[in-house]
Structures are given as structure tokens and as C-alpha cells.
Design an enzyme around this catalytic site. Sequence first.
Site, short mmCIF file in Angstrom:
data_model
loop_
_atom_site.label_atom_id
_atom_site.label_comp_id
_atom_site.label_asym_id
_atom_site.label_seq_id
_atom_site.Cartn_x
_atom_site.Cartn_y
_atom_site.Cartn_z
N ARG A 51 0.81 -1.22 0.00
CA ARG A 51 0.00 0.00 0.00
C ARG A 51 0.85 1.28 0.00
NH1 ARG A 51 -2.45 -3.41 -1.03
NH2 ARG A 51 -4.40 -4.24 -0.23
N SER A 95 -10.49 0.88 3.54
CA SER A 95 -9.85 0.54 4.81
C SER A 95 -9.27 1.80 5.44
CB SER A 95 -8.72 -0.46 4.58
OG SER A 95 -9.22 -1.66 4.05
N GLU A 155 -4.32 4.05 6.56
CA GLU A 155 -4.22 3.82 5.12
C GLU A 155 -4.85 5.00 4.38
OE1 GLU A 155 -6.67 1.64 2.11
OE2 GLU A 155 -5.21 0.06 2.59
N1 EPU Z 1 -12.08 -9.17 10.48
C1 EPU Z 1 -12.60 -9.17 11.74
N2 EPU Z 1 -13.49 -8.19 12.07
C2 EPU Z 1 -13.86 -7.22 11.21
C3 EPU Z 1 -13.30 -7.22 9.93
C4 EPU Z 1 -12.41 -8.21 9.58
O1 EPU Z 1 -12.31 -10.03 12.54
O2 EPU Z 1 -14.66 -6.37 11.58
C5 EPU Z 1 -11.16 -10.25 10.08
C6 EPU Z 1 -11.73 -11.09 8.96
O3 EPU Z 1 -12.56 -12.10 9.46
C7 EPU Z 1 -10.51 -11.63 8.28
C8 EPU Z 1 -9.48 -10.52 8.47
O4 EPU Z 1 -9.99 -9.70 9.53
O5 EPU Z 1 -10.04 -12.77 8.93
C9 EPU Z 1 -9.28 -9.70 7.20
O6 EPU Z 1 -10.50 -9.10 6.82
P1 EPU Z 1 -10.90 -8.89 5.28
O7 EPU Z 1 -10.83 -10.19 4.56
O8 EPU Z 1 -12.18 -8.16 5.25
O9 EPU Z 1 -9.76 -8.04 4.64
P2 EPU Z 1 -8.99 -6.76 5.21
O10 EPU Z 1 -7.61 -7.21 5.52
O11 EPU Z 1 -9.74 -6.07 6.27
C10 EPU Z 1 -8.09 -6.10 2.87
C11 EPU Z 1 -7.84 -4.79 2.17
C12 EPU Z 1 -9.12 -4.31 1.52
C13 EPU Z 1 -9.66 -5.36 0.58
C14 EPU Z 1 -9.90 -6.63 1.38
C15 EPU Z 1 -10.46 -7.77 0.56
C16 EPU Z 1 -6.12 -3.65 3.52
C17 EPU Z 1 -5.84 -2.61 4.54
N3 EPU Z 1 -7.40 -3.81 3.15
O12 EPU Z 1 -8.97 -5.81 3.94
O13 EPU Z 1 -8.80 -3.17 0.75
O14 EPU Z 1 -10.85 -4.93 -0.01
O15 EPU Z 1 -8.65 -7.05 1.97
O16 EPU Z 1 -9.54 -8.20 -0.36
O17 EPU Z 1 -5.19 -4.32 3.05
C18 EPU Z 1 -8.64 -0.82 1.02
O18 EPU Z 1 -7.43 -1.02 0.96
O19 EPU Z 1 -9.14 0.31 1.12
C19 EPU Z 1 -9.50 -1.97 0.96
C20 EPU Z 1 -10.82 -1.89 1.10
#
Ligand code: EPU
Length: 290
Positions: A167, A217, A287
Amino acid sequence: VKGLVKVAEPLARYTTFRIGGPADVLVEPADEEDLARALAWAQERGVPVTLLGGGSNVLVPDEGLPGLVLRIGLDGIRWERPGDGGRRGVVVGAGTVLARLVHEAARRGCRGLEPCAGIPGTVGGALVMNAGTRDGSIGQVVDWVRVVEPGGQLAVWPREQCGFAYRSSRMQAEGIPVVAARLVLDPGDPQAILQEIRRHTAYRQRTQPLRYPNCGSVFKNPPGDASGRLIEACGLKGLRRGRAQISEQHANFIINLGGATAEDVLDLMTTAWRCVRDRFGVILEPEVRL
Ligand code: EPU
């Protein structure tokens, strides 16, 4: 400049968060040279410059932004003929909507942009923050980017000079505007690519609060963990300040319930940041661009 110039222009309408006060001056350059000229003009006079693309990853202060806001709207997609092994180059303007590029690539059977499916904003914004998912990011398919170097010189940086990391990029670190890029994509089966795109988009729609204005995010993920998980573990889901709320659906999203201020959002971010630090000893990094 030849492009559009607006004075005291409210920025909320230019951000997906629908938050933000006015820009002293908002300029939408007509072409790359126009942008370079505006930038050089501001730099010579010490006028602050903020670069804006699709406005999908930015929190603009309630008091607005001083100086010049440069909105980079240079769009256009030019596909090259397939080369060795069916690999295909594409030159794309920074202001092109990323989703449009992702779909054109799929239709032409070009692989490599699937991790960008469902990401809002422009190609330029995606490049600057090296947008993507765990499956990959846009930096991986870059051949070169065309940038405006300090002083207003247009230059081409090969991928190795772009400093792509999780990122982030050199363009982000140094505040360098991207005006265009050449990507190289591998050949693939259009149906398989489309299916992959649908999978990414469906996952986002299922797990993220996309019905409300948001900035994606809020925090980067710390190594080996997820900010959403940590913020949820602090019991902060649903917390409200004014008209902003930590999403009940995904704790690393803050939603604008309508009429939220930047201050409301910063307040929630600070609360989450402190809580995660005190509880887990983890220092979250924003981010969203502040
Ligand atoms: N989780 C929780 N509680 C929550 C949200 C998430 O426990 O309220 C857990 C989920 O269960 C999962 C882990 O956290 O085990 C990761 O969550 P998620 O799969 O939703 O992905 P993320 O890491 O939160 C990243 C990117 C997103 C992208 C998603 C899906 C970053 C900072 N964010 O989110 O990108 O859409 O993966 O691929 O890397 C962005 O960068 O703006 C963005 C939306």
C-alpha cells in the site's frame, strides 16, 4: 492553465467519503503539460499542492485545503498489439477509472488486474498507493509510470524506480503526481478472469459496508494480522461520533451516516488507534490519506 479552475470549491463532492471543506483553488488540468505547468507554478511560489484522483482514499479536513488542489482527470486507455507469448501492453491515463480498465482487460483476456476488481478510484490513485489485495497489487503489472518530477519535468520511471511496497510507493512518499502508466498483462481466458473479478467484487460486497459513503480501509493491516480483527476485539464496532460510525459490518471501515465531519472521523480513528495500542501493543498506520 488551460483546464478548469475553481475558487473556494467545496471538496466533499470530490471524495467518496462525502467529507471535506473547500480548496482555495481547485485545478483540473487539461493535459499532462498543463498539470506540469500548474505544479511548477505552485512550487516556484511555495504554494501548497494536494493531488487528488478519484477521492476514494482520502479524508479532507473540515477547514478545507490551502493552496492548490490538482485533480488529475487525464483518462484514456490505449491497448497495444499482443507481443511475445500473448502478453499485452496497455498505456493508461492516471485519471482513468480503475474499474473500467479492469473490465476492459478481462474482456480482452488479459490477466493481472483481478486483485484490483471492486477497488474504487482512478488508476493513478491505485498506482500511488499500490492498491490490491492479499492476492496481489497493481505495482506487479507496471512496466513504467510517467510522473511529473519536482520543477515540472515529465519523466518516465521504470517499475524498479517506483518503490512499490504494501500500500505504498515512492510517488506516494515524495508526493509525485502520476500522469500515465504502461502495464503489461498476461494472456488468460476471459471467462476465467471475469469469474475471478466477480469473486473479488462479491467478497467486498459481502464483507464491506459499501452502501454508505466511506474511504475504504481506514488503517493498513499490521504484519501478519488484520486491523479489522483488532478493532473488533476492542469492542468498537458500531461506535459513533457525530454522524460517523465504526462499521458494524467491518471494523476497519468508518461510514458516513450523512453529514459526518472530518473531525468525527478523526475522533473515531484516534479512539481505535489508542485502544489497539493499549490492548495489543500494536501501532496502527492509517491507510486513508490524511
Ligand atoms: N475481520 C474481523 N473483524 C472485522 C473485519 C475483519 O475479525 O470487523 C477479520 C476477517 O474475518 C478476516 C481478516 O480480519 O479474517 C481480514 O478481513 P478482510 O478479509 O475483510 O480483509 P482486510 O484485511 O480487512 C483487505 C484490504 C481491503 C480489501 C480486502 C479484501 C487492507 C488494509 N485492506 O482488507 O482493501 O478490499 O482485503 O480483499 O489491506 C482498502 O485497501 O481500502 C481496501 C478496502
